[in-house]
Write a protein that holds these residues in place. Structure first.
Motif, mmCIF file in Angstrom:
data_model
loop_
_atom_site.group_PDB
_atom_site.id
_atom_site.type_symbol
_atom_site.label_atom_id
_atom_site.label_comp_id
_atom_site.label_asym_id
_atom_site.label_seq_id
_atom_site.Cartn_x
_atom_site.Cartn_y
_atom_site.Cartn_z
ATOM 1 N N GLY A 16 0.793 -1.219 0.000
ATOM 2 C CA GLY A 16 0.000 0.000 0.000
ATOM 3 C C GLY A 16 0.825 1.268 0.000
ATOM 4 N N CYS A 17 2.128 1.167 -0.157
ATOM 5 C CA CYS A 17 2.995 2.337 -0.116
ATOM 6 C C CYS A 17 2.869 3.176 -1.396
ATOM 7 N N ALA A 18 3.121 4.458 -1.253
ATOM 8 C CA ALA A 18 3.116 5.362 -2.403
ATOM 9 C C ALA A 18 4.268 5.016 -3.337
ATOM 10 N N THR A 19 3.998 5.081 -4.638
ATOM 11 C CA THR A 19 5.001 4.808 -5.661
ATOM 12 C C THR A 19 5.766 6.084 -5.980
ATOM 13 N N PRO A 20 7.101 6.040 -6.044
ATOM 14 C CA PRO A 20 7.857 7.230 -6.443
ATOM 15 C C PRO A 20 7.432 7.674 -7.843
ATOM 16 N N PRO A 21 7.355 8.987 -8.105
ATOM 17 C CA PRO A 21 6.848 9.473 -9.389
ATOM 18 C C PRO A 21 7.634 9.003 -10.599
ATOM 19 N N ASP A 22 8.931 8.754 -10.452
ATOM 20 C CA ASP A 22 9.709 8.296 -11.601
ATOM 21 C C ASP A 22 9.390 6.847 -11.970
ATOM 22 N N LYS A 23 8.679 6.123 -11.105
ATOM 23 C CA LYS A 23 8.277 4.736 -11.371
ATOM 24 C C LYS A 23 6.848 4.650 -11.922
ATOM 25 N N ILE A 24 6.157 5.784 -12.051
ATOM 26 C CA ILE A 24 4.775 5.805 -12.535
ATOM 27 C C ILE A 24 4.772 6.036 -14.040
ATOM 28 N N SER A 25 4.108 5.132 -14.760
ATOM 29 C CA SER A 25 3.990 5.262 -16.215
ATOM 30 C C SER A 25 2.825 6.178 -16.553
ATOM 31 N N GLY A 26 2.977 6.894 -17.652
ATOM 32 C CA GLY A 26 1.900 7.758 -18.111
ATOM 33 C C GLY A 26 0.787 6.951 -18.754
ATOM 34 N N ILE A 27 -0.437 7.435 -18.625
ATOM 35 C CA ILE A 27 -1.591 6.834 -19.279
ATOM 36 C C ILE A 27 -1.926 7.707 -20.474
ATOM 37 N N PRO A 28 -1.828 7.165 -21.704
ATOM 38 C CA PRO A 28 -2.145 7.978 -22.874
ATOM 39 C C PRO A 28 -3.580 8.515 -22.789
ATOM 40 N N ASN A 29 -3.720 9.799 -23.013
ATOM 41 C CA ASN A 29 -5.040 10.411 -22.990
ATOM 42 C C ASN A 29 -5.054 11.606 -23.924
ATOM 43 N N SER A 30 -6.233 12.005 -24.292
ATOM 44 C CA SER A 30 -6.350 13.127 -25.219
ATOM 45 C C SER A 30 -6.323 14.441 -24.453
ATOM 46 N N GLY A 31 -6.132 15.489 -25.173
ATOM 47 C CA GLY A 31 -6.116 16.810 -24.569
ATOM 48 C C GLY A 31 -4.744 17.431 -24.646
ATOM 49 N N PRO A 32 -4.728 18.737 -24.769
ATOM 50 C CA PRO A 32 -3.442 19.428 -24.837
ATOM 51 C C PRO A 32 -2.785 19.517 -23.466
ATOM 52 N N CYS A 33 -1.486 19.606 -23.484
ATOM 53 C CA CYS A 33 -0.722 19.807 -22.255
ATOM 54 C C CYS A 33 -0.580 21.309 -22.039
ATOM 55 N N THR A 34 -1.217 21.804 -21.010
ATOM 56 C CA THR A 34 -1.160 23.240 -20.734
ATOM 57 C C THR A 34 -0.042 23.538 -19.736
ATOM 58 N N GLN A 35 0.268 24.791 -19.598
ATOM 59 C CA GLN A 35 1.265 25.212 -18.608
ATOM 60 C C GLN A 35 0.801 24.849 -17.204
ATOM 61 N N ALA A 36 -0.496 24.971 -16.952
ATOM 62 C CA ALA A 36 -1.049 24.600 -15.638
ATOM 63 C C ALA A 36 -0.850 23.103 -15.371
ATOM 64 N N ASP A 37 -1.006 22.270 -16.412
ATOM 65 C CA ASP A 37 -0.772 20.822 -16.261
ATOM 66 C C ASP A 37 0.680 20.558 -15.884
ATOM 67 N N LYS A 38 1.602 21.230 -16.556
ATOM 68 C CA LYS A 38 3.029 21.043 -16.273
ATOM 69 C C LYS A 38 3.362 21.461 -14.844
ATOM 70 N N GLU A 39 2.790 22.580 -14.415
ATOM 71 C CA GLU A 39 3.040 23.062 -13.055
ATOM 72 C C GLU A 39 2.442 22.105 -12.021
ATOM 73 N N ARG A 40 1.233 21.628 -12.287
ATOM 74 C CA ARG A 40 0.577 20.697 -11.367
ATOM 75 C C ARG A 40 1.379 19.396 -11.271
ATOM 76 N N LEU A 41 1.870 18.904 -12.407
ATOM 77 C CA LEU A 41 2.669 17.681 -12.421
ATOM 78 C C LEU A 41 3.937 17.849 -11.581
ATOM 79 N N ALA A 42 4.584 18.992 -11.684
ATOM 80 C CA ALA A 42 5.789 19.241 -10.889
ATOM 81 C C ALA A 42 5.460 19.260 -9.391
ATOM 82 N N VAL A 43 4.349 19.903 -9.038
ATOM 83 C CA VAL A 43 3.963 20.015 -7.624
ATOM 84 C C VAL A 43 3.614 18.642 -7.047
#
Length: 90
Positions: A16-43
């Motif tokens: 049940g432990c949290a997975t480090p972010p570098d071990k998480i694979s992306g899920i392909p999805n539609s939609g543009p990548c906005t600056q807000a998305d990039k900032e949220r991902l970093a946070v």
């Protein structure tokens, strides 16, 4: 018998432990990548690192993944944002 129960509970806690972010694979999805998305991902990647560290420490000290149990796991959102934007630039 007690040792077997302890081993099983430790293994269940580790699952049940949290997975480090570098071990998480992306899920392909539609939609543009906005600056807000990039900032949220970093946070949330930073928060996920802290949750993974907290979980490891919690399991080591008391046998419980405290950060994941308290809502600190952002694995699903990281996977969605990575699918849209790719891994965060550091």
């Amino acid at each position: 018998m007690k040792r077997t129960v302890l081993t099983i509970s430790v293994l269940a806690s580790l699952a049940g432990c949290a997975t480090p972010p570098d071990k998480i694979s992306g899920i392909p999805n539609s939609g543009p990548c906005t600056q807000a998305d990039k900032e949220r991902l970093a946070v949330i990647s930073n928060q996920q690192n802290k949750a993974a560290t907290g979980d490891a420490l919690g399991v080591f000290l008391i046998g419980v993944p405290v950060a994941s149990m308290s809502g600190g796991d952002h694995e699903a959102e990281i996977a969605i944002l990575k699918g849209r934007c790719g891994p965060p630039k550091t």
